[in-house]
Write an enzyme that holds these catalytic residues in place. Structure first.
Site, PDB file in Angstrom:
ATOM      1  N   ASP A  35      72.647  16.894  -6.485  1.00 37.75           N
ATOM      2  CA  ASP A  35      71.986  17.723  -5.475  1.00 37.75           C
ATOM      3  C   ASP A  35      72.663  17.693  -4.112  1.00 37.75           C
ATOM      4  OD1 ASP A  35      70.129  18.386  -7.277  1.00 37.75           O
ATOM      5  OD2 ASP A  35      68.399  17.673  -6.116  1.00 37.75           O
ATOM      6  N   TYR A  38      75.587  19.878  -3.841  1.00 40.23           N
ATOM      7  CA  TYR A  38      75.144  21.277  -3.767  1.00 40.23           C
ATOM      8  C   TYR A  38      74.646  21.595  -2.352  1.00 40.23           C
ATOM      9  CZ  TYR A  38      72.290  25.446  -4.638  1.00 40.23           C
ATOM     10  OH  TYR A  38      71.742  26.693  -4.588  1.00 40.23           O
ATOM     11  N   LEU A  85      61.508  25.731   0.622  1.00 39.92           N
ATOM     12  CA  LEU A  85      61.419  25.036   1.905  1.00 39.92           C
ATOM     13  C   LEU A  85      62.810  24.815   2.469  1.00 39.92           C
ATOM     14  CD1 LEU A  85      58.905  22.156   1.124  1.00 39.92           C
ATOM     15  CD2 LEU A  85      58.491  24.170   2.524  1.00 39.92           C
ATOM     16  N   GLU A 115      53.338  15.023   2.964  1.00 37.45           N
ATOM     17  CA  GLU A 115      53.061  14.825   1.541  1.00 37.45           C
ATOM     18  C   GLU A 115      54.325  14.328   0.859  1.00 37.45           C
ATOM     19  OE1 GLU A 115      52.315  18.782   0.290  1.00 37.45           O
ATOM     20  OE2 GLU A 115      50.204  18.697   0.810  1.00 37.45           O
ATOM     21  N   LYS A 117      57.295  14.465  -1.767  1.00 35.44           N
ATOM     22  CA  LYS A 117      57.980  15.605  -2.388  1.00 35.44           C
ATOM     23  C   LYS A 117      58.470  15.164  -3.752  1.00 35.44           C
ATOM     24  CE  LYS A 117      62.176  18.306  -1.577  1.00 35.44           C
ATOM     25  NZ  LYS A 117      62.060  19.167  -2.742  1.00 35.44           N
ATOM     26  N   ASP A 119      60.525  16.119  -7.251  1.00 35.24           N
ATOM     27  CA  ASP A 119      61.541  17.046  -7.705  1.00 35.24           C
ATOM     28  C   ASP A 119      61.157  17.523  -9.100  1.00 35.24           C
ATOM     29  OD1 ASP A 119      63.744  18.513  -7.364  1.00 35.24           O
ATOM     30  OD2 ASP A 119      65.168  16.928  -7.845  1.00 35.24           O
ATOM     31  N   ARG A 138      58.538  30.248 -10.279  1.00 35.15           N
ATOM     32  CA  ARG A 138      58.823  30.925  -9.026  1.00 35.15           C
ATOM     33  C   ARG A 138      59.812  32.071  -9.216  1.00 35.15           C
ATOM     34  NH1 ARG A 138      60.130  26.995  -4.570  1.00 35.15           N
ATOM     35  NH2 ARG A 138      61.917  26.554  -5.852  1.00 35.15           N
ATOM     36  N   TYR A 227      49.974  21.730  -4.308  1.00 36.33           N
ATOM     37  CA  TYR A 227      50.098  21.444  -2.878  1.00 36.33           C
ATOM     38  C   TYR A 227      50.125  22.700  -2.016  1.00 36.33           C
ATOM     39  CZ  TYR A 227      54.842  22.193  -4.550  1.00 36.33           C
ATOM     40  OH  TYR A 227      55.944  22.709  -5.175  1.00 36.33           O
ATOM     41  N   LYS A 291      54.109  19.601   6.885  1.00 33.25           N
ATOM     42  CA  LYS A 291      53.517  20.938   7.043  1.00 33.25           C
ATOM     43  C   LYS A 291      52.578  20.920   8.235  1.00 33.25           C
ATOM     44  CE  LYS A 291      53.416  21.600   2.085  1.00 33.25           C
ATOM     45  NZ  LYS A 291      52.639  21.538   0.851  1.00 33.25           N
ATOM     46  N   LYS A 315      64.667  15.139   2.758  1.00 29.09           N
ATOM     47  CA  LYS A 315      65.110  14.561   1.482  1.00 29.09           C
ATOM     48  C   LYS A 315      65.800  13.227   1.689  1.00 29.09           C
ATOM     49  CE  LYS A 315      66.763  17.414  -1.803  1.00 29.09           C
ATOM     50  NZ  LYS A 315      67.379  18.580  -2.456  1.00 29.09           N
ATOM     51  N   CYS A 409      85.146   6.150 -37.157  1.00 28.78           N
ATOM     52  CA  CYS A 409      84.187   5.195 -36.602  1.00 28.78           C
ATOM     53  C   CYS A 409      84.945   3.932 -36.189  1.00 28.78           C
ATOM     54  CB  CYS A 409      83.137   4.858 -37.649  1.00 28.78           C
ATOM     55  SG  CYS A 409      82.084   3.484 -37.158  1.00 28.78           S
ATOM     56  N   CYS A 412      83.898   0.933 -38.694  1.00 26.89           N
ATOM     57  CA  CYS A 412      84.175   0.852 -40.131  1.00 26.89           C
ATOM     58  C   CYS A 412      85.315   1.755 -40.570  1.00 26.89           C
ATOM     59  CB  CYS A 412      82.910   1.156 -40.935  1.00 26.89           C
ATOM     60  SG  CYS A 412      82.439   2.886 -40.864  1.00 26.89           S
ATOM     61  N   CYS A 427      78.895   8.552 -37.483  1.00 25.29           N
ATOM     62  CA  CYS A 427      79.503   7.896 -38.624  1.00 25.29           C
ATOM     63  C   CYS A 427      78.469   8.020 -39.725  1.00 25.29           C
ATOM     64  CB  CYS A 427      79.769   6.430 -38.287  1.00 25.29           C
ATOM     65  SG  CYS A 427      80.098   5.455 -39.757  1.00 25.29           S
ATOM     66  N   CYS A 432      77.869   1.283 -42.838  1.00 28.43           N
ATOM     67  CA  CYS A 432      78.622   0.909 -41.642  1.00 28.43           C
ATOM     68  C   CYS A 432      77.969  -0.309 -41.014  1.00 28.43           C
ATOM     69  CB  CYS A 432      78.625   2.071 -40.647  1.00 28.43           C
ATOM     70  SG  CYS A 432      79.350   1.624 -39.063  1.00 28.43           S
TER      71      CYS A 432
HETATM   72  S1  IVH Z   1      55.372  23.387  -0.220  1.00 26.52           S
HETATM   73  C1  IVH Z   1      55.627  27.754   0.974  1.00 26.52           C
HETATM   74  N1  IVH Z   1      54.947  20.879  -0.843  1.00 26.52           N
HETATM   75  O1  IVH Z   1      60.258  21.240  -3.149  1.00 26.52           O
HETATM   76  C2  IVH Z   1      55.746  26.303   0.743  1.00 26.52           C
HETATM   77  N2  IVH Z   1      56.800  21.971  -1.852  1.00 26.52           N
HETATM   78  O2  IVH Z   1      62.838  21.618  -1.862  1.00 26.52           O
HETATM   79  C3  IVH Z   1      55.953  25.955  -0.655  1.00 26.52           C
HETATM   80  N3  IVH Z   1      58.021  20.601  -3.479  1.00 26.52           N
HETATM   81  O3  IVH Z   1      60.236  24.713  -3.181  1.00 26.52           O
HETATM   82  C4  IVH Z   1      56.411  24.584  -0.906  1.00 26.52           C
HETATM   83  N4  IVH Z   1      56.770  18.806  -3.282  1.00 26.52           N
HETATM   84  O4  IVH Z   1      59.209  23.394  -5.254  1.00 26.52           O
HETATM   85  C5  IVH Z   1      55.730  21.957  -1.018  1.00 26.52           C
HETATM   86  N5  IVH Z   1      54.406  18.679  -1.354  1.00 26.52           N
HETATM   87  C6  IVH Z   1      55.180  19.745  -1.534  1.00 26.52           C
HETATM   88  C7  IVH Z   1      56.260  19.734  -2.433  1.00 26.52           C
HETATM   89  C8  IVH Z   1      57.069  20.875  -2.565  1.00 26.52           C
HETATM   90  C9  IVH Z   1      57.794  19.345  -3.911  1.00 26.52           C
HETATM   91  C10 IVH Z   1      59.128  21.442  -3.977  1.00 26.52           C
HETATM   92  C11 IVH Z   1      58.855  22.920  -3.978  1.00 26.52           C
HETATM   93  C12 IVH Z   1      59.790  23.431  -2.936  1.00 26.52           C
HETATM   94  C13 IVH Z   1      60.916  22.448  -2.988  1.00 26.52           C
HETATM   95  C14 IVH Z   1      61.751  22.470  -1.744  1.00 26.52           C
END
Ligand code: IVH
Length: 671
Positions: A35, A38, A85, A115, A117, A119, A138, A227, A291, A315, A409, A412, A427, A432
């Site tokens: 990640d 990326y 996000l 909150e 997060k 993955d 999505r 969430y 948020k 992150k 192998c 054997c 194998c 074996c």
């Molecule tokens: S809110 C419009 N809350 O992480 C807001 N996203 O890297 C929508 N994700 O696209 C997202 N935990 O798929 C929100 N507590 C959390 C989350 C969360 C994981 C994911 C979500 C988001 C991605 C962003």
């Protein structure tokens, strides 16, 4: 000074490269790069686009979500677009985020919610009058795939909202994910089957949701947490916190922990606290999401092309180390699969030293272009399994050597083959020694027959000297056989013989597990023991009977049938029987924990709608015990047709007597 021509070239290259990685990540669920690499490419692209606004295009990967519709699923248009996000790895950027928010809503008091997060895969689920009507991915944010059938298989997803009256329309948004423990078990199973493994829990969740057969999804350990909200009708949430509490009151799963703070400093403190706890969560966290709590200001703060301006994701830097790949060795497993293993210069990752990591199979090595001598990045997949996640290609000197799997192998010398539909090489030599060794190790392991002293060194010698050709041979070993081996004094030889003898009377599930039937782990073995009183009943069970057992799906059932269809495996069972190993459910077998724990039932007379075995299995599965004689301690006597002396005894002792219908009701109430 930057050179515009080469900048433009780099920009095009980045767009192409990012599109390719989007395809690998979203469509194939098989990313080539970690990640953070990326995210680095994306940041570089955004920086170039910011410096040269004239090159910006609406379809740049920086402005759209990378997911395309999947073949085989209906496309649905989201009533309210699903956004992503903005991500950052940097706490200073959170301070900048706070400044932007305050500037956007001057003089408006507000608070933040933090909150965890996870993955996973973002999903939206629509309830109408409290009933689940649609679930979708999505996709590109505007349109996603209809995955209702797949999501319905998740136990944690309510099909009907409970508690307070539900609004006319409630669209909840959240994440489908795979907990760490489930991920590890799933990969182990897949590896044993010669299938490709998932690189991490996120890929496992994404790969699972793409399945067209919902029965396959049902067998994957997926969960969901909500969430956010999409379309709403008949309900208004003033704050995010209030919304989360309302979700909970309707029976929707949400995060058990979140923090509320007034200032960004409070949020940063909470973020530290979250980071300290991060490994205690049963699922992998990749950061925290901040948020604005007051939903009324969302419109004022507004949105970018991809994400809201009222939220940001922080992150964690990955727990990763770079080290050198010294060599690649081959391990031959219990089922004959050849697994390439990375032999690494030892390195510390997330608190432990890693010197080996499975490379899974040849395809994986090729896909990541891993060469002997490379500098590689090592992580712990699902926070547990050491994994090579990528190669630092910039550190290449030219001396690195591509790797090819052997065609024989290494244990054997038998030719190796690749079965159709599998990625693994095998194998196929049933004799074996490597396979036998792995089988014996598993057989004797603590989780299976628990034979103390029968460890790797002894197993190797027993197989090399041909003292053991199959598990049952272990029970024929004599003091003489053992005393002649390395590291085997007379006393330790006797100790080993004692523990071998003790293992003859283990619980039935242990021997079921020890047989090494593909897909049958300790838990499935326990479920099988609860249903079958002996190995013989299991050997003759049909697919339908097996699938009717909780925890046993079609794949596991098929694997059990295939195992016992093989005469060689049946002869292994016979040999164990001849050696005096217990192959029946023990009378004192510990029942499962459950709502009937501590309760004892006695069955008497003929039951009409279920067999006694079925009744016993169902009672035991709920933690109850079934005994054959009535005493004052008996909680219920279940009286069927023509109940005899046990019925009379129950009357005499004042033990409650129930009929079959009442038993059915009791079981149903708890199942
Ligand atoms: S809110 C419009 N809350 O992480 C807001 N996203 O890297 C929508 N994700 O696209 C997202 N935990 O798929 C929100 N507590 C959390 C989350 C969360 C994981 C994911 C979500 C988001 C991605 C962003």
């Amino acid at each position: 000074m930057s050179d515009p021509a080469s900048d433009k070239e780099r920009l095009d290259q980045l767009r192409q490269e990012i599109e390719r990685h989007n395809q690998l990540y979203y469509q194939a669920a098989q990313p080539e790069i970690p990640d953070h690499v990326y995210d680095g490419l994306m940041q570089e692209l955004i920086a170039l686009e910011t410096a040269h606004p004239e090159w910006g295009t609406a379809d740049s990967p920086s402005r759209k979500l990378g997911e395309q519709p999947l073949a085989g699923f209906e496309t649905v248009t989201h009533a309210v677009p699903m956004m992503s996000l903005a991500n950052t790895y940097n706490k200073d950027e959170l301070v900048a985020f706070d400044a932007r928010v305050r500037k956007g809503i001057p003089d408006t008091p507000f608070r933040y919610v933090l909150e965890p997060k996870i993955d996973g895969v973002a999903v939206t689920v629509r309830y109408e009058q409290g009933t689940l009507v649609l679930a979708a991915t999505r996709g590109d944010g505007r349109q996603g795939d209809d995955i209702t059938r797949n999501l319905r298989t998740l136990d944690s997803l309510p099909k009907q909202l409970t508690g307070a009256p539900a609004p006319k329309v409630l669209e909840v948004r959240g994440e489908v994910f795979m907990p760490k423990a489930g991920f590890v078990t799933l990969n182990q199973r897949r590896e044993e089957l010669g299938l490709s493994v998932f690189a991490n829990p996120r890929n496992a969740a994404a790969g699972s949701l793409k399945q067209l057969d919902a029965r396959v999804v049902a067998e994957r350990p997926l969960e969901v947490l909500f969430y956010a909200a999409g379309a709403l009708d008949g309900v208004l949430f003033e704050t995010h916190e209030q919304m989360l509490e309302a979700f909970k009151s309707w029976g929707l799963p949400t995060h058990s922990h979140y923090w509320v703070g007034e200032t960004i400093d409070e949020v940063l403190l909470a973020l530290d606290e979250l980071e300290q706890q991060r490994h205690e969560f049963p699922y992998e966290l990749d950061g925290g999401v901040i948020k604005v709590n007051e939903r009324a200001v969302y419109e004022t703060l507004g949105y970018t092309a991809k994400s809201p301006r009222w939220a940001v994701a922080y992150k964690y830097a990955p727990e990763r180390a770079e080290t050198r790949l010294r060599s690649i060795t081959i391990q031959v497993g219990r089922t004959g699969i050849l697994t390439p293993v990375a032999e690494l210069e030892p390195v510390t990752v997330a608190g432990s030293t890693i010197s080996r990591a499975t490379l899974h199979n040849e395809d994986e090595i090729r896909r990541k272009d891993i060469r002997v001598g490379d500098r590689v990045w090592v992580e712990k997949a699902g926070e547990v399994i050491p994994a090579v996640v990528g190669v630092n290609k910039e550190a290449r000197t030219g001396d690195e050597q591509p790797f090819a799997m052997p065609d024989q192998c290494p244990e054997c010398g038998h030719a190796v083959t690749r079965r159709e539909g599998e990625v693994a090489l095998r194998c196929e030599n049933l004799h074996c020694p490597a396979q036998l060794k792995q089988w014996l190790r598993h057989f004797a392991s603590r989780g299976a027959m628990d034979i103390e002293g029968l460890g790797d060194v002894l197993v190797d010698q027993l197989v090399a000297r041909e003292l053991v050709r199959q598990p049952a041979d272990v029970y024929r070993l004599t003091l003489d056989d053992l005393a002649g081996l390395d590291r085997m004094g007379g006393k330790s030889a006797q100790n080993v013989l004692n523990s071998i003898a003790a293992s003859k009377s283990r619980d039935l599930w242990r021997i079921i597990f020890a047989l090494g039937i593909r897909h049958v782990g300790a838990r499935s073995a326990q479920a099988l023991e609860a249903r079958f009183a002996s190995i013989d009943e299991l050997v003759t069970a049909d697919q339908e009977t097996l699938e009717a057992i909780d925890d046993i799906g079609p794949v596991v059932a098929g694997s059990i049938l295939a195992f016992f269809a093989d005469a060689r495996n049946r002869s292994v069972v016979d040999a164990l029987r001849a050696a005096g190993v217990n192959l029946t459910r023990r009378a004192d077998a510990a029942p499962a924990e459950g709502p009937l724990s501590g309760q004892t039932l006695v069955l008497t007379g003929a039951l009409q709608h279920m067999t006694r075995d079925e009744a016993t299995a169902r009672i035991r599965a709920l933690g109850g015990q079934v005994t054959s004689s009535v005493s004052k301690k008996t909680d219920y006597v279940v009286a069927g047709e023509k109940a005899g002396s046990k019925y009379d005894k129950a009357v005499k002792l004042g033990v409650p007597i129930i009929d079959e219908a009442a038993l059915e009701e009791l079981l149903r109430a708890h199942e």
